[in-house]
Design an enzyme around this catalytic site. Structure first.
Site, PDB file in Angstrom:
ATOM      1  N   GLU A  25      -1.453 -15.337   0.971  1.00 63.40           N
ATOM      2  CA  GLU A  25      -0.945 -13.974   0.825  1.00 63.40           C
ATOM      3  C   GLU A  25       0.172 -13.678   1.822  1.00 63.40           C
ATOM      4  O   GLU A  25       0.122 -14.113   2.964  1.00 63.40           O
ATOM      5  CB  GLU A  25      -2.124 -13.019   1.068  1.00 63.40           C
TER       6      GLU A  25
ATOM      7  N   TYR B 187       4.548  -7.021  -1.665  1.00 65.19           N
ATOM      8  CA  TYR B 187       3.314  -7.800  -1.559  1.00 65.19           C
ATOM      9  C   TYR B 187       3.386  -8.984  -2.512  1.00 65.19           C
ATOM     10  O   TYR B 187       3.797  -8.837  -3.669  1.00 65.19           O
ATOM     11  CB  TYR B 187       2.104  -6.923  -1.934  1.00 65.19           C
TER      12      TYR B 187
END
Ligand code: GDP
Ligand code: MN
Length: 386
Positions: A191, A103
């Site tokens: 993101e 992530y």
């Protein structure tokens, strides 16, 4: 508020700046899906382009082993609903052989009032979930927005997180690039989840980019993406009319002058067990009756609306102008919708008198209330009657 870009739009931007994304194209029909799958060699992933998270779990991400299967899945996916959003486009991508999922995100930390980079060796699930289950696996780099993200900060954080040499240089580059993109587009969020490792290296399997819409005028190239990001026709129309309107899923229409008043009204309706159909702050300009007319007309365009609560506190605005606007709207609509009205302030009596007289001669259903609580209660009651 933020303008949220679709995954495929965000990926185009990421890719332009040097972050690798899977090969793929956008399709609006099953036939086109088939064509793209063919081009990509058959094994593909179909991704519903809806502006919600967790599409995977909600059935919005599907694998296909052949162009035939891709076409078939696309015909089910296109037009279906994922978490309340209609799927109008699917992103058709080469299937990846995923070895690991990481992530990486750029966020604004509202408590610390600073931007931050967050990264984790656990990706593919909600970062909030990782934070709850494996807090030690979340790494954060807070940095001064004026100095910007410094190389040494990234190096130190990656070193602490224990990335291998090979991973380190790629992670470094991706974090820096994500920051550059976020900074350039004035993003509230950028993101990559998951950032995957394949046998060919790091690839952004998913992408999110939410930009501050107060800064949009500085990014005309994003403005052109806007149409595709607005899923709701009424919201798009409201923006073009200059109305501060957000559509919600309930049946009580709300019109108030002032965002605070509109929110209070919404809260009370919720507390009383009702569901707001929208948020609408009229803003200024109510001295011109056509403004109120436009607001009321817009709210009752939503077919879910069963009752409208109009909550106006008139200072500079005069109540008779507000009343005139309401009457103009009611005269032109053929919908019969009860109104709950709280009208307070300058020329209040005159405004109410006009509305009362209009209600008598036209048979319109208007309930006057003296407090927001009373109005909310009445509106909720009426919304449950019909
Ligand atoms: P989200 O659920 O809306 O966040 O959609 P993602 O694009 O993140 O996809 C959900 C999950 O699908 C990912 O976390 C991957 O684990 C999984 N997935 C499996 N194979 C693939 C693939 O080939 N491509 C992509 N993009 N995702 C894959
Ligand atoms: Mn994702």
């Amino acid at each position: 508020m933020a303008m949220r870009l679709h995954e495929y739009q965000a990926k185009r931007i990421f890719s332009k700046h040097g972050i690798r994304v899977p090969k793929g194209e956008i399709a609006e029909t099953p036939e086109k899906t088939r064509e793209i799958a063919q081009k990509l060699g058959g094994r593909v992933v179909l991704k519903a382009q809806v502006l919600v998270g967790g599409r995977g779990k909600a059935g919005g991400i599907k694998k296909a082993e052949s162009p035939d299967e891709a076409e078939k899945i696309a015909s089910q996916l296109l037009g279906s609903m994922i978490k309340g959003h209609k799927v109008e486009k699917v992103l058709v991508e080469e299937a990846l052989d995923i070895k690991k999922e990481y992530y990486v995100g750029y966020i604004i930390d509202k408590n610390r009032r600073t931007p931050a980079i967050i990264f984790s060796k656990i990706g593919g699930m909600d970062i909030e979930e990782v934070a709850a289950k494996h807090p030690e696996e979340i790494h954060r780099i807070y940095f001064d927005p004026l100095w910007g993200l410094q190389d040494y900060q990234v190096r130190t954080a990656l070193f602490k997180a224990g990335f291998s040499k090979e991973e380190y240089s790629e992670m470094f580059r991706i974090i820096k690039t994500l920051y550059e993109i976020a900074f350039k587009y004035e993003a509230e969020l950028a993101e990559i989840n998951p950032l995957v490792i394949t046998s060919n290296g790091f690839v952004a399997a998913d992408a999110r980019l939410n930009v501050d819409d107060n800064a949009l005028y500085r990014h005309p190239e994003l403005e052109s993406l806007r149409d595709a990001t607005e899923v709701d026709d009424l919201e798009r129309e409201a923006r073009l009319k200059g109305l501060n309107y957000v559509r919600l899923s309930g049946e009580i229409g709300i019109i108030a002058n002032g965002a605070g008043l509109a929110m209070t009204t919404m809260d009370l309706i919720n507390i009383m067990g009702g569901k707001p159909a929208n948020f609408l702050d009229t803003g200024g300009g109510l001295a011109d009756p056509t403004k109120m007319k436009m607001c009321l007309e817009h709210v009752i365009k939503d077919e879910n609306v069963k009752v409208v609560f109009i909550n106006i506190f008139a200072e500079i605005t005069r109540c008779e102008k507000v009343a005139e606007g309401i009457i103009l709207a009611l005269e032109e609509t053929n919908r019969k919708i009860p109104l709950v009205i709280k009208l307070v302030g300058t020329n209040e009596e005159l405004g109410k008198k006009m509305l009362r007289e209009y209600a008598e001669r036209s048979n319109a259903e208007i309930h006057f209330v003296d407090s927001v609580e009373e109005g909310a209660r009445k509106a909720v009651e009426l919304s449950k009657e019909v």
